[in-house]
Enzyme design. Structure first.
Site, PDB file in Angstrom:
ATOM      1  N   CYS A 149      38.353  24.651   9.446  1.00 57.70           N
ATOM      2  CA  CYS A 149      38.360  25.813  10.338  1.00 57.70           C
ATOM      3  C   CYS A 149      38.807  25.317  11.711  1.00 57.70           C
ATOM      4  O   CYS A 149      38.115  24.511  12.348  1.00 57.70           O
ATOM      5  CB  CYS A 149      36.967  26.420  10.404  1.00 57.70           C
ATOM      6  SG  CYS A 149      36.863  27.822  11.532  1.00 57.70           S
ATOM      7  N   CYS A 200      41.905  32.452  15.151  1.00 53.58           N
ATOM      8  CA  CYS A 200      42.046  31.588  13.978  1.00 53.58           C
ATOM      9  C   CYS A 200      42.902  30.395  14.395  1.00 53.58           C
ATOM     10  O   CYS A 200      44.108  30.546  14.618  1.00 53.58           O
ATOM     11  CB  CYS A 200      42.722  32.357  12.850  1.00 53.58           C
ATOM     12  SG  CYS A 200      42.946  31.386  11.356  1.00 53.58           S
TER      13      CYS A 200
HETATM   14  N1  LIG Z   1      36.065  33.035   9.896  1.00 58.75           N
HETATM   15  C1  LIG Z   1      36.395  33.053  11.330  1.00 58.75           C
HETATM   16  C2  LIG Z   1      37.858  33.439  11.524  1.00 58.75           C
HETATM   17  C3  LIG Z   1      38.816  32.446  10.935  1.00 58.75           C
HETATM   18  C4  LIG Z   1      38.722  31.118  11.627  1.00 58.75           C
HETATM   19  C5  LIG Z   1      39.814  30.180  11.088  1.00 58.75           C
HETATM   20  N2  LIG Z   1      39.500  29.635   9.789  1.00 58.75           N
HETATM   21  C6  LIG Z   1      40.180  29.065  12.061  1.00 58.75           C
HETATM   22  O1  LIG Z   1      40.974  28.191  11.623  1.00 58.75           O
HETATM   23  O2  LIG Z   1      39.742  29.088  13.213  1.00 58.75           O
HETATM   24  C7  LIG Z   1      35.517  34.068  12.044  1.00 58.75           C
HETATM   25  O3  LIG Z   1      35.107  35.056  11.409  1.00 58.75           O
HETATM   26  O4  LIG Z   1      35.267  33.872  13.254  1.00 58.75           O
END
Ligand SMILES: N[C@@H](CCC[C@H](N)C(=O)O)C(=O)O
Length: 334
Positions: free
Chosen positions: A236, A83
């Site tokens: 993200c 993350c």
């Molecule tokens: N939803 C992603 C994990 C979280 C990613 C996050 N929001 C970031 O900032 O990288 C997954 O399931 O790979």
């Protein structure tokens, strides 16, 4: 038996928001199933804790040589390997506990370098996080596209006849397309991403984070992401890092390794830099805010039942400062 209190910290990077739960703050340890169930209850946007969140960042003691370990639990209870926005907030959390400005955080596949960076604005602390390892392998991505072992700027006919995609694991999986502004803001992203995260498609059986990217000008991109295990998020971090890598690979005339890229998103802005090691492998720097929104204390057993009536929510002054920063930078990005 007394009431077990559980303290958490509401945080965000580019308004991609999480609850940091430090194992040390648990009076009773929790099982894997309880952690997953807690994420689903606490993060729920309708009935969760104070508006919910995109996930839980579970901080525990790491192995020797790191300041701590970060586990990433999505809002749907699934665990991710990384993350990017979250690790910056965990870096700040550990920095303020151990006084170190540069150290490593253990994640599922790597111990990653993090360091304090210059504030992005008054009361908008910023951190710099290593995003790694990187892989283009279909096996690492758990991706099935015809007989392709990698996918760079290519079609996936089952998804779209007009949009070309690139796939990269950083190490969580990302599918990225460079599109026009109209496509960026349209419904195709939701259509494609919800199909790829429906748990039964043959292309990404484990799901994938899907991002549409618009090049605004050389070394400035806008990234909109539909996340695996969450849905649309304000940003993200791993997606913005992966998008920056694909941008450098597809548009070397605009951005090269070692150069800073401004990455705008619905929640604000971060800076990235793509690096290539001597062995040819890539890693990225992700530099962005690490905002602490509030400290929250809940009764542990009530939280598992989704009962937050007695939650104590102590806000910092940082969210106003962040919103002012985001409004200012986004005004300049148009
Ligand atoms: N939803 C992603 C994990 C979280 C990613 C996050 N929001 C970031 O900032 O990288 C997954 O399931 O790979």
């Amino acid at each position: 038996m007394g009431v077990e209190k559980m303290q958490m910290l509401k945080v965000h990077g580019s308004n991609n928001d999480f609850f940091i739960l430090d194992e040390k703050n648990l009076e009773n340890s929790i099982t894997e199933n309880e952690l997953s169930a807690l994420a689903r209850v606490v993060c729920d946007r309708q009935n969760g804790l104070h508006g919910g969140a995109d996930g839980i960042l579970f901080v525990t003691a790491g192995h020797s040589g790191v300041a701590g370990r970060m586990r990433v639990i999505n809002a749907d209870g699934s665990e991710a390997s990384m993350c990017g926005n979250g690790i910056r907030t965990v870096a700040r959390y550990l920095n303020e506990k151990n006084g170190l400005n540069e150290f490593k955080v253990e994640t599922m596949y790597a111990d990653l370098e993090v360091k304090k960076s210059e504030n992005f604005a008054p009361s908008v602390p910023a951190y710099d996080a290593e995003i790694s390892p990187v892989s283009f392998s279909a096996t690492d991505l758990k991706m099935n596209v015809e007989n392709k072992t990698k996918l760079i700027d290519d079609y996936i006919p089952q998804l779209s006849k007009t949009i070309k995609f690139s796939a990269v694991a950083v190490p969580n999986p990302h599918l990225i397309a460079f599109v026009s502004h109209d496509v960026l803001v349209g419904s195709e992203l939701g259509r494609i991403a919800s199909y790829l995260n429906n748990g039964k498609n043959p292309i990404f059986p484990d799901g994938v984070n899907v991002s549409f990217v618009q090049i605004q000008k050389p070394k400035q991109i806008f990234v909109r992401t539909y996340e695996r295990g969450v849905g649309y998020t304000n940003a993200c971090g791993t997606a913005m890092s992966a998008s920056s890598l694909i941008y450098v690979l597809l548009h070397p005339e605009q951005a090269e390794t070692g150069q800073l890229i401004s990455v705008f998103n619905p929640g604000g802005m971060v800076k990235t830099c793509v690096h290539q090691r001597e062995d040819g492998s890539y890693w990225m720097s992700l530099i962005g805010n690490a905002t602490f929104v509030a400290e929250v204390t809940v009764d542990q057993s009530a939280a598992f039942k989704g009962d937050f009536k007695e939650a104590v929510w102590n806000e910092t002054n940082e969210q106003d400062a962040y919103e002012e920063f985001a409004a200012q930078v986004q005004g300049g990005s148009r």
